[in-house]
Scaffold this active site. Sequence first.
Site, PDB file in Angstrom:
ATOM      1  N   ASP A   1       1.262   2.626   3.681  1.00 44.90           N
ATOM      2  CA  ASP A   1       0.531   3.954   3.225  1.00 44.90           C
ATOM      3  C   ASP A   1       1.434   4.952   3.132  1.00 44.90           C
ATOM      4  O   ASP A   1       0.924   6.332   3.490  1.00 44.90           O
ATOM      5  CB  ASP A   1      -0.503   3.871   4.324  1.00 44.90           C
ATOM      6  CG  ASP A   1      -1.536   4.794   3.775  1.00 44.90           C
ATOM      7  OD1 ASP A   1      -1.718   5.223   2.631  1.00 44.90           O
ATOM      8  OD2 ASP A   1      -2.429   5.353   4.697  1.00 44.90           O
TER       9      ASP A   1
ATOM     10  N   LYS B   1      -9.041  -0.092  -6.078  1.00 44.25           N
ATOM     11  CA  LYS B   1      -9.119   0.562  -4.930  1.00 44.25           C
ATOM     12  C   LYS B   1     -10.381   1.170  -4.625  1.00 44.25           C
ATOM     13  O   LYS B   1     -11.009   2.271  -5.596  1.00 44.25           O
ATOM     14  CB  LYS B   1      -8.114   1.661  -4.661  1.00 44.25           C
ATOM     15  CG  LYS B   1      -7.957   2.370  -3.541  1.00 44.25           C
ATOM     16  CD  LYS B   1      -7.490   1.530  -2.176  1.00 44.25           C
ATOM     17  CE  LYS B   1      -7.667   2.235  -0.859  1.00 44.25           C
ATOM     18  NZ  LYS B   1      -6.697   3.287  -0.678  1.00 44.25           N
TER      19      LYS B   1
ATOM     20  N   HIS C   1      -4.710  -0.415   5.782  1.00 42.84           N
ATOM     21  CA  HIS C   1      -4.481   0.268   6.827  1.00 42.84           C
ATOM     22  C   HIS C   1      -5.316   0.270   7.934  1.00 42.84           C
ATOM     23  O   HIS C   1      -5.819   1.269   8.321  1.00 42.84           O
ATOM     24  CB  HIS C   1      -4.109   1.663   6.194  1.00 42.84           C
ATOM     25  CG  HIS C   1      -5.049   2.406   5.537  1.00 42.84           C
ATOM     26  ND1 HIS C   1      -6.184   2.538   5.655  1.00 42.84           N
ATOM     27  CD2 HIS C   1      -4.905   3.208   4.172  1.00 42.84           C
ATOM     28  CE1 HIS C   1      -7.004   3.128   4.741  1.00 42.84           C
ATOM     29  NE2 HIS C   1      -6.292   3.433   3.956  1.00 42.84           N
TER      30      HIS C   1
ATOM     31  N   HIS D   1       1.023  -1.108   0.069  1.00 35.72           N
ATOM     32  CA  HIS D   1       0.060  -0.115  -0.003  1.00 35.72           C
ATOM     33  C   HIS D   1       0.799   1.422  -0.018  1.00 35.72           C
ATOM     34  O   HIS D   1       1.551   1.479   1.003  1.00 35.72           O
ATOM     35  CB  HIS D   1      -0.746  -0.024   1.236  1.00 35.72           C
ATOM     36  CG  HIS D   1      -1.958   1.133   1.191  1.00 35.72           C
ATOM     37  ND1 HIS D   1      -3.319   1.131   1.512  1.00 35.72           N
ATOM     38  CD2 HIS D   1      -1.698   2.503   1.005  1.00 35.72           C
ATOM     39  CE1 HIS D   1      -3.818   2.144   1.159  1.00 35.72           C
ATOM     40  NE2 HIS D   1      -2.962   3.056   1.018  1.00 35.72           N
TER      41      HIS D   1
ATOM     42  N   HIS E   1       1.632   5.393  -1.614  1.00 36.54           N
ATOM     43  CA  HIS E   1       1.370   6.526  -2.552  1.00 36.54           C
ATOM     44  C   HIS E   1       2.663   7.289  -3.228  1.00 36.54           C
ATOM     45  O   HIS E   1       3.450   7.654  -2.135  1.00 36.54           O
ATOM     46  CB  HIS E   1       0.537   7.606  -1.586  1.00 36.54           C
ATOM     47  CG  HIS E   1      -0.822   7.271  -1.187  1.00 36.54           C
ATOM     48  ND1 HIS E   1      -1.763   7.392  -1.948  1.00 36.54           N
ATOM     49  CD2 HIS E   1      -0.839   6.609  -0.059  1.00 36.54           C
ATOM     50  CE1 HIS E   1      -2.796   6.527  -1.310  1.00 36.54           C
ATOM     51  NE2 HIS E   1      -2.446   6.142   0.002  1.00 36.54           N
TER      52      HIS E   1
HETATM   53 ZN   LIG Z   1      -3.497   5.202   1.164  1.00 36.01          ZN
END
Ligand SMILES: [Zn+2]
Length: 345
Positions: free
Chosen positions: A248, A100, A175, A14, A16
């Site tokens: 995350d 997602k 998460h 996970h 970004h």
């Molecule tokens: Zn995220």
Amino acid sequence: MTDSLTIRRPDDWHLHFRDDAVMKGVVPFTARQFARAIVMPNLSPPVTSVEGCAAYRDRIRAAVPQGVDFTPLMTAYLTDDVEGDELARGFAEGVFTAAKLYPAHATTGSAHGVTDIARIMPALEKMASVGMPLLIHGEVTDSHVDIFDREAVFIERTLTGLVRNLPELKIVFEHITTADAAAFVDVSGPNVAATITPQHLHINRNAMFTGGIRPHAYCLPVAKREVHRLALRKAATSGSTKYFLGTDSAPHAQSAKESACGCAGIFNAPYALESYVTVFDEEGALDRFEAFASENGPRFYGLPLNEGTITLERGETTVPDTVDANGTTIVPFHAGEILGWVYRG
Ligand SMILES: [Zn+2]
């Protein structure tokens, strides 16, 4: 005492990366520690088409430093209008690894998210039929629900029914931040798993208010009470194959965090493995770290395990106050702290 830990190369399930200049700055941090990463699609505008996703993947690949072996695994952003056939085509072509689900307005870049899961049921049924995993940001977005309760209420209002109605769909509850979520994952069937971030293993909600407001401890889902942090540590280190590493990591410029309306997100990519292994060490579970970091994720996704190994050694890693990401100054997780493990690669 174990002073050195060599494990199969890990993945981040996970992540970004954002786009453009900052993306070029943050990709090397992840590529240094992980073989693969599930890249979140919440750009602006979001990544919804197969072609747009393939182009984003190309931009990420171009940002991987020469000689570094790193594979981005891409995801589709679900909207109310999503077409199941488009998802299945992207999955078959190897562009989409998963899709997602952001409830509309749940977090950064989720304004185009799904307003009601009933609207996308045909697409979810298609995903289940081709074995494509659904990744869920599990929070309700109803402003009448207390922000610390939004994950637990999402389980009650949405997730329980979805898992019951479509048990063949592979779901990653992303998460997770509560004891409620871990309990839900534990009692669900083998098609339900979860990622856990380093920050939710290290901090509880007090971290946001220690001696003043602390924007760098703010992320979504927000950190919860200590009882929840302890439940997450127990889940991550339990040896259950349902839990795996997902940082995350979410880069925001220092100026965007230290603001009257600071962005949500913690940038943990530079020292992610040192952060996670510290938790497993403290819990007396170093022998379970490899499964969490390198095995449970690929097995759930139905992907091969990585070849090769990495080594972590006991020692001192001093986390700097800031890092430079191609011209953007970012405050990393654990800024100014000394971690008790060193990543040797
Ligand atoms: Zn995220």
